[in-house]
Design a protein around this motif. Structure first.
Motif, PDB file in Angstrom:
ATOM      1  N   GLU A 143     -33.747   0.331  -9.153  1.00 17.99           N
ATOM      2  CA  GLU A 143     -34.741  -0.360  -8.335  1.00 17.99           C
ATOM      3  C   GLU A 143     -35.320   0.513  -7.230  1.00 17.99           C
ATOM      4  O   GLU A 143     -36.329   0.181  -6.617  1.00 17.99           O
ATOM      5  CB  GLU A 143     -34.131  -1.623  -7.722  1.00 17.99           C
ATOM      6  CG  GLU A 143     -33.008  -1.381  -6.725  1.00 17.99           C
ATOM      7  CD  GLU A 143     -31.638  -1.172  -7.356  1.00 17.99           C
ATOM      8  OE1 GLU A 143     -30.664  -1.052  -6.594  1.00 17.99           O
ATOM      9  OE2 GLU A 143     -31.548  -1.149  -8.605  1.00 17.99           O
ATOM     10  N   MET A 144     -34.676   1.671  -6.950  1.00 14.57           N
ATOM     11  CA  MET A 144     -35.169   2.526  -5.866  1.00 14.57           C
ATOM     12  C   MET A 144     -35.147   3.997  -6.261  1.00 14.57           C
ATOM     13  O   MET A 144     -35.005   4.867  -5.412  1.00 14.57           O
ATOM     14  CB  MET A 144     -34.350   2.291  -4.585  1.00 14.57           C
ATOM     15  CG  MET A 144     -35.041   2.729  -3.311  1.00 14.57           C
ATOM     16  SD  MET A 144     -34.014   2.395  -1.847  1.00 14.57           S
ATOM     17  CE  MET A 144     -35.080   3.112  -0.576  1.00 14.57           C
ATOM     18  N   ASN A 145     -35.288   4.277  -7.565  1.00 15.31           N
ATOM     19  CA  ASN A 145     -35.402   5.668  -7.977  1.00 15.31           C
ATOM     20  C   ASN A 145     -36.436   5.805  -9.093  1.00 15.31           C
ATOM     21  O   ASN A 145     -37.079   4.830  -9.477  1.00 15.31           O
ATOM     22  CB  ASN A 145     -34.044   6.255  -8.386  1.00 15.31           C
ATOM     23  CG  ASN A 145     -33.442   5.609  -9.613  1.00 15.31           C
ATOM     24  OD1 ASN A 145     -34.126   5.311 -10.587  1.00 15.31           O
ATOM     25  ND2 ASN A 145     -32.135   5.382  -9.577  1.00 15.31           N
ATOM     26  N   SER A 146     -36.601   7.017  -9.584  1.00 17.06           N
ATOM     27  CA  SER A 146     -37.677   7.298 -10.540  1.00 17.06           C
ATOM     28  C   SER A 146     -37.142   7.656 -11.916  1.00 17.06           C
ATOM     29  O   SER A 146     -37.835   8.301 -12.702  1.00 17.06           O
ATOM     30  CB  SER A 146     -38.542   8.452 -10.017  1.00 17.06           C
ATOM     31  OG  SER A 146     -37.746   9.607  -9.793  1.00 17.06           O
ATOM     32  N   GLY A 147     -35.917   7.245 -12.218  1.00 15.32           N
ATOM     33  CA  GLY A 147     -35.309   7.607 -13.498  1.00 15.32           C
ATOM     34  C   GLY A 147     -35.023   6.406 -14.365  1.00 15.32           C
ATOM     35  O   GLY A 147     -35.077   5.249 -13.926  1.00 15.32           O
ATOM     36  N   GLY A 148     -34.680   6.689 -15.613  1.00 12.07           N
ATOM     37  CA  GLY A 148     -34.291   5.649 -16.550  1.00 12.07           C
ATOM     38  C   GLY A 148     -33.529   6.265 -17.709  1.00 12.07           C
ATOM     39  O   GLY A 148     -33.633   7.464 -17.963  1.00 12.07           O
ATOM     40  N   VAL A 149     -32.774   5.432 -18.411  1.00 13.57           N
ATOM     41  CA  VAL A 149     -32.002   5.876 -19.573  1.00 13.57           C
ATOM     42  C   VAL A 149     -32.323   4.943 -20.735  1.00 13.57           C
ATOM     43  O   VAL A 149     -32.248   3.719 -20.594  1.00 13.57           O
ATOM     44  CB  VAL A 149     -30.491   5.874 -19.282  1.00 13.57           C
ATOM     45  CG1 VAL A 149     -29.723   6.413 -20.477  1.00 13.57           C
ATOM     46  CG2 VAL A 149     -30.170   6.695 -18.040  1.00 13.57           C
TER      47      VAL A 149
END
Length: 384
Positions: A143-149
């Motif tokens: 919810e507060m970063n720019s990443g994903g998996v």
């Protein structure tokens, strides 16, 4: 401390009743696609709160995003977003829903051959649909970063991506929406967020006093509140502290200017992709193995962690460091997670396939980039 550049544009709306404010932060006239998971938001009142807040907006819904969101599912959402000319995405759920929505945002605007290249080949993301989030399960910090998996079912791959274009425009953190979570999901969130801090802290000292102090405080809070929450599920203060700690564990702040590890996470991807284990469960198994196998490299910080998080003060530095490993594993078990591969039906014969992605992806893991598939297999062998 190392040099760093830090940027985080996410607006946080924290506290009771904050879902009602989301319309202020979505441009008027936008067609909104709301994404969510298995439908629990329709049972716990969150769906109704969101729909009330979005009165006046044209809304498209896409449900069914899985834990460990699948590429195949997300591409159906991409097609829907294009078909409906969606202008804004709203993720309502935990980290998997938010991760998946970030991918939808990027893939909808992707100009390459196949959006899977974003995660598999690091293809550049030049644009993405704007998105917001309503967090229902604190764990991943998405919810507060720019990443994903993202997981691709057809190839049994689980891979990460990152782009500044998928920072949420805002995220709502209302601790009350977590009251109805199943105990397993709560425990997973506690362990996941704790290990996020560990991955950025438990390396070697670089005299980054601010980052170390923040990390140690977060680990203490997550440990102290984590052991309370299962017996006190409706305690607002416990839920609030865990929710905010989980966000700060991976909003990238504590990782600035310091070496980072992330080997437990990367090796854990294969356990999820090949055996379907919960993400936090893979970490609870692998982290003690990394601590043990890489003991000499991590001894100084392990001893410090043992003292400030678990109150271990007796013995030599080496003795205190080894006790810290035991204390971590005890904590994970207290939260109800398994800590051995054998407990999950995984045997020696499975280790080669589990370690293979390390070399296939060209990863050199750990803070010293010295964990290849051979070392990864050795770490996993310690956890049978």
């Amino acid at each position: 401390m190392r040099n760093f550049d830090y940027y985080n544009p996410v607006k946080i709306l924290f506290g009771k009743g904050k879902i009602a404010e989301i319309a202020k932060w979505i441009p008027k006239g936008m067609k909104v696609m709301m994404t969510y998971g298995g439908g629990s938001i329709k049972k716990n009142g969150v769906y109704e709160q969101v729909m009330d807040a979005l009165q006046g907006f044209d809304i498209v819904e896409f449900g069914g995003i899985e834990p460990n969101p699948k590429y195949e599912t997300l591409m159906r959402a991409v097609e829907l977003a294009k078909q409906e000319n969606v202008g804004f995405l709203l993720a309502v759920g935990g980290g998997s829903v938010i991760d998946g929505t970030k991918f939808i945002a990027a893939a909808t605007c992707f100009e390459g051959n196949e959006p899977w290249d974003i995660v598999a080949k690091g293809a550049r993301v030049n644009a993405a649909l704007p998105l917001g989030a309503v967090l229902t399960l604190p764990a991943t910090g998405s919810e507060m970063n720019s990443g994903g998996v993202i997981t691709r079912q057809s190839t049994l791959e689980k891979l990460a991506f990152n782009s500044r274009h998928v920072f949420p425009k805002f995220s709502v953190l209302d601790p009350e929406v977590t009251y109805s979570l199943p105990a397993r999901q709560v425990a997973n969130g506690v362990v996941d967020s704790f290990i996020h801090v560990v991955e950025q802290y438990l390396t070697y000292p670089v005299n980054a006093k601010v980052q170390d102090a923040f990390s140690e405080g977060l680990m203490r809070v997550i440990h102290e509140e984590g052991v309370k929450v299962l017996d006190n599920p409706n305690d607002y203060d416990i839920r609030a502290n865990l929710m905010w700690a989980a966000t700060n564990a991976l909003n990238v702040w504590i990782g600035q200017g310091v070496p980072q590890d992330w080997s437990s996470h990367r090796m854990g991807y294969a356990l999820t992709a090949q055996f379907g284990l919960d993400h936090a469960q893979t970490l609870a198994i692998l982290l003690p193995g990394v601590m043990t196998y890489m003991f000499k490299e991590k001894q100084v910080k392990l001893a410090r962690m043992g003292e400030v998080v678990f109150g271990i003060t007796d013995g030599t530095e080496e003795e205190r460091a080894r006790k810290a490993i035991v204390a971590c594993e005890d904590f994970f078990r207290r939260m109800g997670l398994k800590t051995r591969l054998g407990e999950c039906g995984i045997a020696e014969k499975d280790l080669d396939a589990l370690a293979a992605p390390v070399d296939k992806q060209g990863w050199k893991l750990g803070e010293h980039h010295n964990i290849d598939s051979r070392v990864a297999r050795g770490i996993m062998a310690l956890r049978l």
